[in-house]
Scaffold this active site. Structure first.
Site, PDB file in Angstrom:
ATOM      1  N   ASN A  89     -12.208 -34.765 -14.473  1.00 50.09           N
ATOM      2  CA  ASN A  89     -12.589 -36.104 -14.332  1.00 50.09           C
ATOM      3  C   ASN A  89     -13.753 -36.255 -13.550  1.00 50.09           C
ATOM      4  OD1 ASN A  89     -12.383 -38.774 -13.733  1.00 50.09           O
ATOM      5  ND2 ASN A  89     -10.447 -38.746 -12.502  1.00 50.09           N
ATOM      6  N   ARG A 102     -10.879 -36.761 -18.786  1.00 52.52           N
ATOM      7  CA  ARG A 102     -10.391 -38.210 -18.285  1.00 52.52           C
ATOM      8  C   ARG A 102     -11.800 -39.134 -18.567  1.00 52.52           C
ATOM      9  NH1 ARG A 102      -8.113 -41.046 -13.064  1.00 52.52           N
ATOM     10  NH2 ARG A 102      -7.705 -43.221 -13.835  1.00 52.52           N
ATOM     11  N   HIS A 105      -6.267 -47.678 -15.852  1.00 53.77           N
ATOM     12  CA  HIS A 105      -5.174 -46.910 -15.414  1.00 53.77           C
ATOM     13  C   HIS A 105      -4.153 -46.601 -16.383  1.00 53.77           C
ATOM     14  CE1 HIS A 105      -6.151 -48.567 -11.152  1.00 53.77           C
ATOM     15  NE2 HIS A 105      -6.397 -47.359 -11.288  1.00 53.77           N
ATOM     16  N   ARG A 114     -12.869 -52.969  -3.933  1.00 58.24           N
ATOM     17  CA  ARG A 114     -13.037 -54.056  -4.798  1.00 58.24           C
ATOM     18  C   ARG A 114     -12.405 -55.296  -4.591  1.00 58.24           C
ATOM     19  NH1 ARG A 114     -11.409 -50.286  -9.655  1.00 58.24           N
ATOM     20  NH2 ARG A 114     -11.506 -48.409  -8.318  1.00 58.24           N
ATOM     21  N   GLU A 143      -1.613 -38.411 -13.463  1.00 54.07           N
ATOM     22  CA  GLU A 143      -2.717 -38.741 -14.800  1.00 54.07           C
ATOM     23  C   GLU A 143      -3.127 -37.213 -15.489  1.00 54.07           C
ATOM     24  OE1 GLU A 143      -4.278 -41.096 -11.940  1.00 54.07           O
ATOM     25  OE2 GLU A 143      -4.847 -42.881 -12.984  1.00 54.07           O
TER      26      GLU A 143
END
Ligand code: ADP
Length: 403
Positions: A15, A99, A187, A247, A385
């Protein structure tokens, strides 16, 4: 055992971010992937730091370099492989899974990366300029380090590609949709993992209407009906939806016009505010970490947590409406799996959805935190993940072998 894998084989999952590479190595056991070790190289080009741990969380490597010694993703991957070499125990890397944040409007499944696929992925860079170029740099680095080894791209947007059109569009003229201005959702690998897990552990619930709340530094929620993503809170970018660590989440676009026109804020300044200095960190002025905010006596910390709980609760209602009801709510990721107080506050007032939390089960972080009488079941599940990517890689290898 399938002909493509042997007991000494392993799969590497990467990733790659702007200055970091997170990695996880899985050994292939029959047709399953089992975690062997994981870690990350941070501070690429500045103050590189490699840390790797085995499956029992024992430190395998902890090493620092001067910035120029690990200047880019290629040298970072070389250092990672040197660092974990002894722990690999001679296993052969048979594939690398990546990813990748964006698969655009069309890529709805993992793909083997060849030259044509690289072109496609590069073409999607404008849709995710902060992430996609680095994901691609990870693929380039792995292709150089492991020539001839299959590289597999898995997209965070793919799981949402079956959204109905109403959940995929903005209220703009159709030419904008045609130009790719759509609600992609993110996601997706986490939602797919949770959905898969429910199918095995709770098949009746998995066939119904489930809201999954992936609440971590990045937070979003997804409405999943019968295993299919119906709608999600993130949109064109990973800024939309609920507030996050740094965020802002959903914001009236008129605010941005006001800041640009009246306060003369430039795009770079707005980007810094919305991505890096908003959400829990910006609102509290203290930290993006829920644990710090819960410990703080500063009223701004309490306000930031209240706003977070309010917006998550509101989105659970909205997503239940998108599915015509709700049978289950699943909390996952760092906040969802651990922040008991916040979970309780999010669920306050959701009794009208048939949701009754069991305070002691919630306090104990139990796998099921609703009462036995709650019509809507509330579960807590760890997401993974990387395991989802590893599974995709194995599936793709087996398919390409039998094709
Ligand atoms: P990322 O999006 O970076 O993968 P994670 O899913 O790891 O983030 O979530 C990280 C966040 O989880 C932390 O910033 C913190 O707010 C929250 N968190 C982790 N552990 C706890 C805990 N025990 N109690 C409350 N919040 C926690």
């Amino acid at each position: 055992m399938d002909a493509v894998s042997a007991p000494s084989d392993a799969i590497l999952i990467l990733n790659a971010g702007s200055s970091s590479i997170k990695f996880e190595l899985f050994k292939v056991v029959e047709d399953r992937a089992e975690t062997r070790l994981d870690g990350q190289m941070e501070g690429i080009g500045a103050s590189p730091h490699l840390i790797a741990r085995d499956a029992r969380r024992q430190v395998l490597a902890d090493k620092r370099w001067a910035g120029p010694d690990v200047a880019d993703h290629v040298s970072a991957l070389a250092r990672i492989m040197e660092g974990i070499e002894p722990a690999i125990e001679g296993r052969r890397i048979i594939a690398v899974g990546h990813r990748v944040v964006h698969g655009g409007p069309d890529l709805a499944a993992p793909m083997l990366v060849d030259d044509a696929a690289m072109e496609t992925l590069r073409g999607l860079m404008p849709l995710a300029p902060l992430h996609q170029p680095h994901n691609i740099a990870g693929i380039v680095a792995a292709s150089q380090r492991f020539p001839g080894v299959p590289q597999v791209a898995c997209f965070d947007t793919a799981f949402h590609r079956a959204h109905p059109w109403e959940a995929d569009t903005f209220g703009l003229p159709p030419e904008y949709y045609a130009r790719g201005i759509r609600r992609y959702g993110f996601h997706g690998l986490s939602y797919e993992y949770i959905s898969d897990r429910l199918r095995r552990e709770e098949p009746a619930l998995a066939a119904g209407r489930v809201v999954v709340a992936h609440l971590g530094n990045g937070s979003s929620l997804c409405a999943i009906h019968g295993g299919r993503s119906i709608d999600s809170t993130m949109g064109f970018t990973a800024l939309d939806g609920v507030p996050m660590g740094t965020r802002c989440g959903q914001i009236d676009p008129g605010v941005l016009l006001h800041l640009m026109l009246t306060e003369k804020m430039e795009a770079a300044e707005l980007t810094g505010l919305l991505y890096g200095n908003a959400g829990l960190k910006g609102m509290s002025g203290i930290s993006q970490d829920v644990r710090d905010l819960e410990k703080s006596a500063d009223p701004r910390a309490a306000q930031a947590l209240s706003y977070y709980a309010w917006r998550v609760r509101r989105e659970i209602g909205a997503l239940a409406a998108a599915m015509g009801g709700i049978d289950g709510l699943v909390f996952t990721a760092g906040i969802g799996e651990n922040a008991r107080n916040l979970r309780a506050r999010i669920c306050e007032g959701l009794e009208h959805l048939g949701l009754v939390l069991d305070p002691s089960a919630n306090e104990a972080n139990a796998p099921e935190i609703s009462t036995p009488f709650s019509h809507t079941r509330v579960l807590v599940r760890a997401t993974d993940e990387e395991a989802m990517i590893a599974r995709h890689v194995l599936d793709l290898l087996h398919c390409s072998k039998s094709a």
